[in-house]
Design a protein around this motif. Structure first.
Motif, PDB file in Angstrom:
ATOM      1  N   ALA A 288       0.838  -1.204   0.000  1.00  0.00           N
ATOM      2  CA  ALA A 288       0.000   0.000   0.000  1.00  0.00           C
ATOM      3  C   ALA A 288       0.875   1.257   0.000  1.00  0.00           C
ATOM      4  CB  ALA A 288      -0.923   0.005   1.213  1.00  0.00           C
ATOM      5  N   GLU A 289       1.952   1.172   0.769  1.00  0.00           N
ATOM      6  CA  GLU A 289       2.836   2.332   0.847  1.00  0.00           C
ATOM      7  C   GLU A 289       3.564   2.562  -0.488  1.00  0.00           C
ATOM      8  OE1 GLU A 289       6.159   3.470   4.072  1.00  0.00           O
ATOM      9  OE2 GLU A 289       4.356   2.462   4.775  1.00  0.00           O
ATOM     10  N   ARG A 290       3.974   1.466  -1.088  1.00  0.00           N
ATOM     11  CA  ARG A 290       4.624   1.559  -2.389  1.00  0.00           C
ATOM     12  C   ARG A 290       3.667   2.174  -3.401  1.00  0.00           C
ATOM     13  NH1 ARG A 290       9.233  -1.445  -4.204  1.00  0.00           N
ATOM     14  NH2 ARG A 290       9.526  -1.082  -6.425  1.00  0.00           N
ATOM     15  N   ASP A 291       2.412   1.723  -3.333  1.00  0.00           N
ATOM     16  CA  ASP A 291       1.395   2.273  -4.234  1.00  0.00           C
ATOM     17  C   ASP A 291       1.238   3.772  -4.061  1.00  0.00           C
ATOM     18  OD1 ASP A 291       0.672   0.171  -5.785  1.00  0.00           O
ATOM     19  OD2 ASP A 291      -0.947  -0.524  -4.467  1.00  0.00           O
ATOM     20  N   SER A 292       1.202   4.209  -2.801  1.00  0.00           N
ATOM     21  CA  SER A 292       0.981   5.643  -2.584  1.00  0.00           C
ATOM     22  C   SER A 292       2.195   6.439  -3.060  1.00  0.00           C
ATOM     23  CB  SER A 292       0.621   5.917  -1.118  1.00  0.00           C
ATOM     24  OG  SER A 292       1.778   6.206  -0.369  1.00  0.00           O
ATOM     25  N   LEU A 293       3.407   5.860  -2.907  1.00  0.00           N
ATOM     26  CA  LEU A 293       4.598   6.525  -3.458  1.00  0.00           C
ATOM     27  C   LEU A 293       4.480   6.638  -4.975  1.00  0.00           C
ATOM     28  CD1 LEU A 293       7.675   4.986  -1.574  1.00  0.00           C
ATOM     29  CD2 LEU A 293       6.819   7.330  -1.425  1.00  0.00           C
ATOM     30  N   LEU A 294       4.055   5.538  -5.601  1.00  0.00           N
ATOM     31  CA  LEU A 294       3.914   5.543  -7.064  1.00  0.00           C
ATOM     32  C   LEU A 294       2.853   6.546  -7.506  1.00  0.00           C
ATOM     33  CD1 LEU A 294       4.243   1.718  -7.858  1.00  0.00           C
ATOM     34  CD2 LEU A 294       5.923   3.526  -8.291  1.00  0.00           C
ATOM     35  N   ASP A 295       1.769   6.643  -6.709  1.00  0.00           N
ATOM     36  CA  ASP A 295       0.726   7.638  -7.031  1.00  0.00           C
ATOM     37  C   ASP A 295       1.318   9.047  -7.035  1.00  0.00           C
ATOM     38  OD1 ASP A 295      -1.186   5.722  -7.259  1.00  0.00           O
ATOM     39  OD2 ASP A 295      -2.008   5.983  -5.218  1.00  0.00           O
ATOM     40  N   ARG A 296       2.084   9.323  -6.007  1.00  0.00           N
ATOM     41  CA  ARG A 296       2.664  10.677  -5.915  1.00  0.00           C
ATOM     42  C   ARG A 296       3.684  10.926  -7.016  1.00  0.00           C
ATOM     43  NH1 ARG A 296       4.619  10.596   0.101  1.00  0.00           N
ATOM     44  NH2 ARG A 296       5.374  12.706  -0.316  1.00  0.00           N
ATOM     45  N   MET A 297       4.400   9.865  -7.404  1.00  0.00           N
ATOM     46  CA  MET A 297       5.329  10.019  -8.532  1.00  0.00           C
ATOM     47  C   MET A 297       4.560  10.237  -9.828  1.00  0.00           C
ATOM     48  SD  MET A 297       8.111   7.048  -7.580  1.00  0.00           S
ATOM     49  CE  MET A 297       9.201   7.290  -8.986  1.00  0.00           C
ATOM     50  N   ALA A 298       3.456   9.490  -9.985  1.00  0.00           N
ATOM     51  CA  ALA A 298       2.661   9.602 -11.216  1.00  0.00           C
ATOM     52  C   ALA A 298       2.089  10.999 -11.382  1.00  0.00           C
ATOM     53  CB  ALA A 298       1.530   8.568 -11.198  1.00  0.00           C
ATOM     54  N   SER A 299       1.730  11.619 -10.245  1.00  0.00           N
ATOM     55  CA  SER A 299       1.186  12.978 -10.342  1.00  0.00           C
ATOM     56  C   SER A 299       2.313  14.018 -10.332  1.00  0.00           C
ATOM     57  CB  SER A 299       0.215  13.239  -9.185  1.00  0.00           C
ATOM     58  OG  SER A 299       0.940  13.244  -7.963  1.00  0.00           O
ATOM     59  N   ARG A 300       3.533  13.556 -10.408  1.00  0.00           N
ATOM     60  CA  ARG A 300       4.732  14.416 -10.468  1.00  0.00           C
ATOM     61  C   ARG A 300       4.925  15.226  -9.187  1.00  0.00           C
ATOM     62  NH1 ARG A 300       7.553  12.389 -14.899  1.00  0.00           N
ATOM     63  NH2 ARG A 300       5.959  10.896 -15.363  1.00  0.00           N
ATOM     64  N   ALA A 301       4.291  14.776  -8.109  1.00  0.00           N
ATOM     65  CA  ALA A 301       4.481  15.467  -6.836  1.00  0.00           C
ATOM     66  C   ALA A 301       5.781  15.007  -6.171  1.00  0.00           C
ATOM     67  CB  ALA A 301       3.290  15.202  -5.916  1.00  0.00           C
ATOM     68  N   LEU A 302       6.242  13.836  -6.571  1.00  0.00           N
ATOM     69  CA  LEU A 302       7.430  13.256  -5.953  1.00  0.00           C
ATOM     70  C   LEU A 302       8.365  12.772  -7.061  1.00  0.00           C
ATOM     71  CD1 LEU A 302       8.383  12.492  -3.016  1.00  0.00           C
ATOM     72  CD2 LEU A 302       7.386  10.229  -3.448  1.00  0.00           C
ATOM     73  N   ASP A 303       9.638  13.208  -6.991  1.00  0.00           N
ATOM     74  CA  ASP A 303      10.570  12.750  -8.025  1.00  0.00           C
ATOM     75  C   ASP A 303      11.225  11.440  -7.563  1.00  0.00           C
ATOM     76  OD1 ASP A 303      13.544  13.290  -7.042  1.00  0.00           O
ATOM     77  OD2 ASP A 303      12.242  14.915  -6.288  1.00  0.00           O
ATOM     78  N   PRO A 304      11.811  10.694  -8.477  1.00  0.00           N
ATOM     79  CA  PRO A 304      12.370   9.369  -8.137  1.00  0.00           C
ATOM     80  C   PRO A 304      13.440   9.423  -7.037  1.00  0.00           C
ATOM     81  CG  PRO A 304      12.236   9.636 -10.508  1.00  0.00           C
ATOM     82  CD  PRO A 304      11.884  10.959  -9.924  1.00  0.00           C
ATOM     83  N   TYR A 305      14.299  10.451  -7.055  1.00  0.00           N
ATOM     84  CA  TYR A 305      15.317  10.560  -6.007  1.00  0.00           C
ATOM     85  C   TYR A 305      14.667  10.726  -4.642  1.00  0.00           C
ATOM     86  CZ  TYR A 305      19.294  11.124  -9.210  1.00  0.00           C
ATOM     87  OH  TYR A 305      20.266  10.922 -10.134  1.00  0.00           O
ATOM     88  N   ALA A 306      13.668  11.629  -4.601  1.00  0.00           N
ATOM     89  CA  ALA A 306      12.985  11.894  -3.330  1.00  0.00           C
ATOM     90  C   ALA A 306      12.242  10.658  -2.848  1.00  0.00           C
ATOM     91  CB  ALA A 306      12.025  13.080  -3.485  1.00  0.00           C
ATOM     92  N   ALA A 307      11.632   9.935  -3.785  1.00  0.00           N
ATOM     93  CA  ALA A 307      10.903   8.722  -3.418  1.00  0.00           C
ATOM     94  C   ALA A 307      11.869   7.682  -2.846  1.00  0.00           C
ATOM     95  CB  ALA A 307      10.170   8.167  -4.633  1.00  0.00           C
ATOM     96  N   ALA A 308      13.006   7.517  -3.512  1.00  0.00           N
ATOM     97  CA  ALA A 308      14.005   6.552  -3.041  1.00  0.00           C
ATOM     98  C   ALA A 308      14.525   6.963  -1.669  1.00  0.00           C
ATOM     99  CB  ALA A 308      15.149   6.458  -4.040  1.00  0.00           C
ATOM    100  N   ALA A 309      14.725   8.268  -1.490  1.00  0.00           N
ATOM    101  CA  ALA A 309      15.221   8.760  -0.195  1.00  0.00           C
ATOM    102  C   ALA A 309      14.221   8.455   0.916  1.00  0.00           C
ATOM    103  CB  ALA A 309      15.490  10.260  -0.281  1.00  0.00           C
ATOM    104  N   LEU A 310      12.937   8.592   0.606  1.00  0.00           N
ATOM    105  CA  LEU A 310      11.903   8.281   1.603  1.00  0.00           C
ATOM    106  C   LEU A 310      11.954   6.807   2.008  1.00  0.00           C
ATOM    107  CD1 LEU A 310       8.719  10.233   0.364  1.00  0.00           C
ATOM    108  CD2 LEU A 310      10.025  10.602   2.484  1.00  0.00           C
ATOM    109  N   VAL A 311      12.099   5.959   0.986  1.00  0.00           N
ATOM    110  CA  VAL A 311      12.134   4.518   1.261  1.00  0.00           C
ATOM    111  C   VAL A 311      13.368   4.178   2.096  1.00  0.00           C
ATOM    112  CG1 VAL A 311      12.370   2.230   0.220  1.00  0.00           C
ATOM    113  CG2 VAL A 311      10.827   3.913  -0.807  1.00  0.00           C
ATOM    114  N   LEU A 312      14.516   4.730   1.713  1.00  0.00           N
ATOM    115  CA  LEU A 312      15.758   4.436   2.444  1.00  0.00           C
ATOM    116  C   LEU A 312      15.677   4.959   3.880  1.00  0.00           C
ATOM    117  CD1 LEU A 312      18.483   5.062  -0.303  1.00  0.00           C
ATOM    118  CD2 LEU A 312      17.617   2.882   0.564  1.00  0.00           C
ATOM    119  N   ALA A 313      15.091   6.133   4.025  1.00  0.00           N
ATOM    120  CA  ALA A 313      14.949   6.708   5.369  1.00  0.00           C
ATOM    121  C   ALA A 313      14.086   5.795   6.238  1.00  0.00           C
ATOM    122  CB  ALA A 313      14.327   8.103   5.281  1.00  0.00           C
TER     123      ALA A 313
END
Ligand SMILES: Nc1nc2c(ncn2[C@@H]2O[C@H](COP(=O)(O)OP(=O)(O)O)[C@@H](O)[C@H]2O)c(=O)[nH]1
Ligand SMILES: [Mg+2]
Length: 318
Positions: A288-313
């Motif tokens: 579910a969390e991965r999905d919500s990250l992908l949703d935010r990336m799809a709407s261009r609210a989150l870039d891939p670097y930022a998304a990866a940083a969130l996951v790593l954090a």
């Protein structure tokens, strides 16, 4: 079945050259199972002693037929042989199971030959890493020579060829533009060229094309020989094996062999790190969390670097 996925038992069987143990161990690395690491840990010290020969080229060039013939020649010289076929062009994910089985049938009952097709999909760390582990398993099982057949089409395959000690590139008459197309990828890594189907017209033209190409390239003091074969009728195969052994000897004396093996280990380390990390992230990140990250990336609210940083954090790795 007591064998199940007990890594210690499987590793012991591999080290004894047991066919079932080898098959199970390769399945573990193929499926990216957690037990694979423990098996590898046990067998790795015994690996690295085989001569690993990569055979690549376009579909239909006769690679499987050639591998079958090479295995025959090696067996007659009392060498044990492991064969790995990687063919993503096959309709079966497990490589060209049907065709390869038929073409390699002559060794079906020979315990000195182990044949395996690699599944070509679903490898987190890449097909090359899985194939590298399979090579190590076969080597640890005591095979004198490991033959790896790949279709020279994609980056994965080019990488797999890079795991071999000696790379054989198979071409055939009548390819035309394909020699041109292959140039970009696998031509540079060829240690030995084979022009198979030498019973057909146009052999000399292919040889001339390869020679013309070689005259433009640098090959570190070693000019790859061009061997003509007719795999279908077992001609030229001894010459091919001699050419492979000659290259191996030259590579050892020039330091190229050591360097190649080190580069291979370097890539293996990188791809194994990648696959370990991806597996951990996969396990730690709820769908579910991965999905919500992908949703935010799809709407261009989150870039891939930022998304990866969130996951790593989230994994305490920021
Ligand atoms: N005429 C001819 N046909 C061959 C030769 N070697 C293989 N073949 C045929 O070419 C076809 C493809 O062979 P295969 O080994 O499956 O090619 P791969 O896709 O490169 O593995 C088969 O029908 C073989 O019998 C050869 O030297 N001469
Ligand atoms: Mg084949």
């Amino acid at each position: 079945l007591p064998l199940k996925n007990d890594p210690g038992l499987i590793a012991d069987l591999v080290l004894r050259g047991d066919v079932r143990g080898i098959a199970r161990a390769i399945s573990l690395v193929e499926d990216d199972r957690p037990e694979a690491a423990a098996v590898l840990a046990r067998v790795f010290p015994a690996s690295g002693r085989s001569l690993v020969i990569g055979i690549t080229g376009p579909p239909g060039a006769g690679k499987s037929t050639l591998v079958d013939r090479m295995a025959g020649h090696l067996r007659r010289a009392d060498q044990s042989v492991g064969i790995i076929a990687v063919d993503p062009t096959s309709p079966f994910t497990g490589g060209a199971i049907l065709g390869d089985r038929i073409r390699m049938q002559s060794h079906a009952t020979d315990p000195g030959v182990f044949i395996r097709s690699m599944a070509t999909r679903g490898h987190l760390g890449g097909l090359a890493a899985a194939t590298g582990h399979a090579i190590d398993i076969l080597s640890a099982s005591g095979k004198d020579v490991v033959l790896v057949e790949t279709v020279g089409v994609g980056q994965d395959e080019v990488e797999i060829v890079g795991t071999a000690d000696v790379s054989v590139v198979v071409l055939v008459p009548g390819l035309g533009d394909e020699v041109q197309a292959l140039k970009a990828g696998i031509m540079e890594i060829a240690d030995v060229f084979v022009v198979n189907k030498a019973d057909r017209e146009g052999v000399d033209r292919v040889v001339a094309e390869i020679q013309a190409m070689l005259s433009l390239s640098m090959h570190e003091g070693h000019v790859p020989p061009i061997v003509k074969t007719v795999a279908a009728s077992d001609q030229g195969v001894d010459a091919l094996i001699s050419a492979v052994r000659d290259f191996r000897a030259w590579a050892a004396s020039s330091g190229v062999f050591e360097r190649k093996r080190r580069e291979h280990l370097d890539r293996l380390l990188s791809s194994t790190i990648t696959s370990s990390l991806l597996a951990r992230v996969g396990a730690a990140l709820p769908a579910a969390e991965r999905d919500s990250l992908l949703d935010r990336m799809a709407s261009r609210a989150l870039d891939p670097y930022a998304a990866a940083a969130l996951v790593l954090a989230r994994m305490g790795m920021s």
